[in-house]
Scaffold this motif. Structure first.
Motif, PDB file in Angstrom:
ATOM      1  N   ARG A  28     132.039  86.420  35.580  1.00 25.83           N
ATOM      2  CA  ARG A  28     133.411  86.218  35.119  1.00 25.83           C
ATOM      3  C   ARG A  28     133.991  84.940  35.719  1.00 25.83           C
ATOM      4  N   ALA A  29     133.688  84.665  36.999  1.00 27.96           N
ATOM      5  CA  ALA A  29     134.144  83.418  37.611  1.00 27.96           C
ATOM      6  C   ALA A  29     133.495  82.223  36.924  1.00 27.96           C
ATOM      7  N   GLY A  30     132.222  82.368  36.564  1.00 26.82           N
ATOM      8  CA  GLY A  30     131.521  81.292  35.876  1.00 26.82           C
ATOM      9  C   GLY A  30     132.095  81.015  34.502  1.00 26.82           C
ATOM     10  N   LYS A  31     132.456  82.072  33.787  1.00 26.90           N
ATOM     11  CA  LYS A  31     133.062  81.889  32.469  1.00 26.90           C
ATOM     12  C   LYS A  31     134.419  81.213  32.587  1.00 26.90           C
ATOM     13  N   MET A  32     135.205  81.605  33.581  1.00 27.92           N
ATOM     14  CA  MET A  32     136.495  80.945  33.801  1.00 27.92           C
ATOM     15  C   MET A  32     136.294  79.472  34.125  1.00 27.92           C
ATOM     16  N   ASP A  33     135.280  79.169  34.916  1.00 27.73           N
ATOM     17  CA  ASP A  33     134.978  77.789  35.272  1.00 27.73           C
ATOM     18  C   ASP A  33     134.667  76.961  34.030  1.00 27.73           C
ATOM     19  N   GLN A  34     133.905  77.523  33.119  1.00 26.75           N
ATOM     20  CA  GLN A  34     133.524  76.781  31.918  1.00 26.75           C
ATOM     21  C   GLN A  34     134.689  76.604  30.953  1.00 26.75           C
ATOM     22  N   HIS A  35     135.567  77.589  30.882  1.00 28.84           N
ATOM     23  CA  HIS A  35     136.684  77.545  29.941  1.00 28.84           C
ATOM     24  C   HIS A  35     137.894  76.780  30.466  1.00 28.84           C
ATOM     25  N   GLY A  75     142.936  88.649  26.539  1.00 27.69           N
ATOM     26  CA  GLY A  75     142.555  89.497  27.662  1.00 27.69           C
ATOM     27  C   GLY A  75     143.353  89.235  28.919  1.00 27.69           C
ATOM     28  N   SER A  76     144.340  88.356  28.835  1.00 23.33           N
ATOM     29  CA  SER A  76     145.088  87.964  30.025  1.00 23.33           C
ATOM     30  C   SER A  76     146.565  88.335  29.939  1.00 23.33           C
ATOM     31  N   ASP A  77     146.977  88.987  28.854  1.00 29.24           N
ATOM     32  CA  ASP A  77     148.403  89.277  28.616  1.00 29.24           C
ATOM     33  C   ASP A  77     149.223  87.994  28.724  1.00 29.24           C
ATOM     34  N   ALA A  78     148.659  86.913  28.202  1.00 27.52           N
ATOM     35  CA  ALA A  78     149.292  85.608  28.352  1.00 27.52           C
ATOM     36  C   ALA A  78     150.144  85.222  27.148  1.00 27.52           C
ATOM     37  N   CYS A  86     147.001  82.213  31.176  1.00 29.60           N
ATOM     38  CA  CYS A  86     145.909  81.942  30.239  1.00 29.60           C
ATOM     39  C   CYS A  86     144.643  81.516  30.982  1.00 29.60           C
ATOM     40  N   LYS A  87     143.497  82.077  30.566  1.00 32.62           N
ATOM     41  CA  LYS A  87     142.198  81.707  31.127  1.00 32.62           C
ATOM     42  C   LYS A  87     141.492  80.638  30.308  1.00 32.62           C
TER      43      LYS A  87
END
Length: 373
Positions: free
Chosen positions: A178-185, A208-211, A226-227
């Motif tokens: 999940r940290a890796g996906k956030m890093d890429q996005h 998925g972030s209620d943003a 936002c992620k």
């Protein structure tokens, strides 16, 4: 760099054979038997599909691959990492339930399933990226990196953020924790054009972030929450959401290439892509729209870059399917045709930069020889 061999079989079969036999024949012709798997853990990286999506690869194909691994003395397991968005794969328990409901279990595939980044998506390991320009250390699911041999099995399709989803998307994004996906996005976060927003709230249901908030029935994205995962972009039917940073998609693709480098470096790897049920969007969606292109065939290679390039080239030679997102776009009055099925399906995407960067940092080469089996 010399050309890489990419092996190809279409989906034609006659009496006395079947597609599973044909897939095994393809993989053996491509050299999978040259990998020493005896007594070794073999990760088979795939996508189990979101609940409600029916475009993912059938478990029958996965069993055919797992059986080959076992014939070579390997100990295969299926794996994927948890998602950022809610859906049905956001933690290991729900992820395993989703896999089982979509037909993936020990009976149908002949091997166990291990969620690569653990219960909460936090069981990862920092992996150095050779020649990395955007990522120096990639956060990869620990179980993925614990394997001795790595095999990727990708459903080749369209994608609302990266143009297409193939080997590099399956490996780079899919193996990120999940940290890796956030890093890429993290390079680009979307904004809403209030003049185009209809207030349908579909984007909020996908977030998925209620943003996503609403003022005067218009969506507003909280940039702090936002992620940057882009699910809202694919959810919007009115093109009201986009990424203002022009290179966000390009940077995302380059980061995926660097994560792919981290996953594959230093161990035997083999890659398979099935270009079938070519939906316009990711299998992470809880639905799948009609295919934009006809089924093409099965591809296999030791080189994930050449594999993706061969799949793209084969898809570009196909005629658009009627009553599809691609055909509807091309039929619009005044549509600017890109002469690129993936850009004409999702006009904001940038996919060429992903392959160019992957080649630049040594993941593979875009030059290939297609060997028909």
């Amino acid at each position: 760099m010399e050309k890489s061999n990419v092996y190809f079989s279409d989906f034609r079969v006659g009496p006395g054979s079947n597609l599973l036999i044909k897939l095994q024949k393809l993989c053996k012709a491509a050299g999978i038997q040259d990998i020493d798997m005896d007594g070794k853990f073999v990760a088979i990286k795939m996508h189990f599909g979101e609940l409600g999506n029916l475009a993912f690869i059938r478990p029958n194909y996965i069993k055919a691959i797992a059986d080959m691994v076992k014939e070579q003395g390997g100990m295969p397991f299926l794996t994927d990492c948890n998602t950022l968005y809610p859906g049905s794969r956001k933690n290991a328990l729900e992820h395993l339930d989703c896999a089982n409901l979509n037909g993936f279990n020990t009976i149908t595939t002949g091997c166990q399933i291990i969620i690569g980044d653990g219960l909460r998506g936090t069981d990862d390991i920092s992996v150095p990226v050779a020649n990395g320009e955007y990522v120096k250390e990639a956060m990869i699911g620990r179980a993925v990196m614990d394997a001795d041999v790595f095999i990727s099995v990708s459903h080749f399709k369209g994608h609302e953020m990266t143009g297409f989803g193939g080997a590099i998307k399956n490996i780079g994004m899919g193996c990120g924790s999940r940290a890796g996906k956030m890093d890429q996005h993290s390079s680009g976060k979307p904004l809403v054009d209030p003049e185009l927003c209809r207030g349908c709230r579909r984007c909020a249901r996908e977030c998925g972030s209620d943003a996503i908030l609403f003022q005067n029935n218009k969506a507003i994205i909280d940039q702090e929450l936002c992620k940057g995962c882009g699910r809202c972009i694919g959810a919007c039917a009115f093109d009201a959401i986009g990424v203002p940073q022009w290179d966000a998609g390009e940077v995302l693709g380059r980061k995926m290439a660097e994560y792919t480098q981290a996953v594959c470096a230093g161990r035997p790897c083999f890659h398979i892509s099935l270009a079938m049920d070519i939906s316009p969007n990711c299998d992470c969606h809880g639905e799948n729209d009609a295919p934009i292109l006809p089924d093409v065939g099965m591809f296999a290679s030791f080189d994930p870059v050449a594999l993706d390039q061969a799949c793209v080239d084969a898809c570009q030679r196909q005629a658009p399917m009627p009553n599809s997102q691609l055909a509807d776009n091309l039929a619009q009055a005044g549509w600017h045709c890109h002469h690129d099925h993936f850009k004409d399906s999702n006009p904001n995407v940038r996919w060429k930069e992903t392959l160019e960067h992957a080649e630049k940092i040594g993941v593979g080469t875009r030059e290939y020889e297609l060997v028909v089996v």
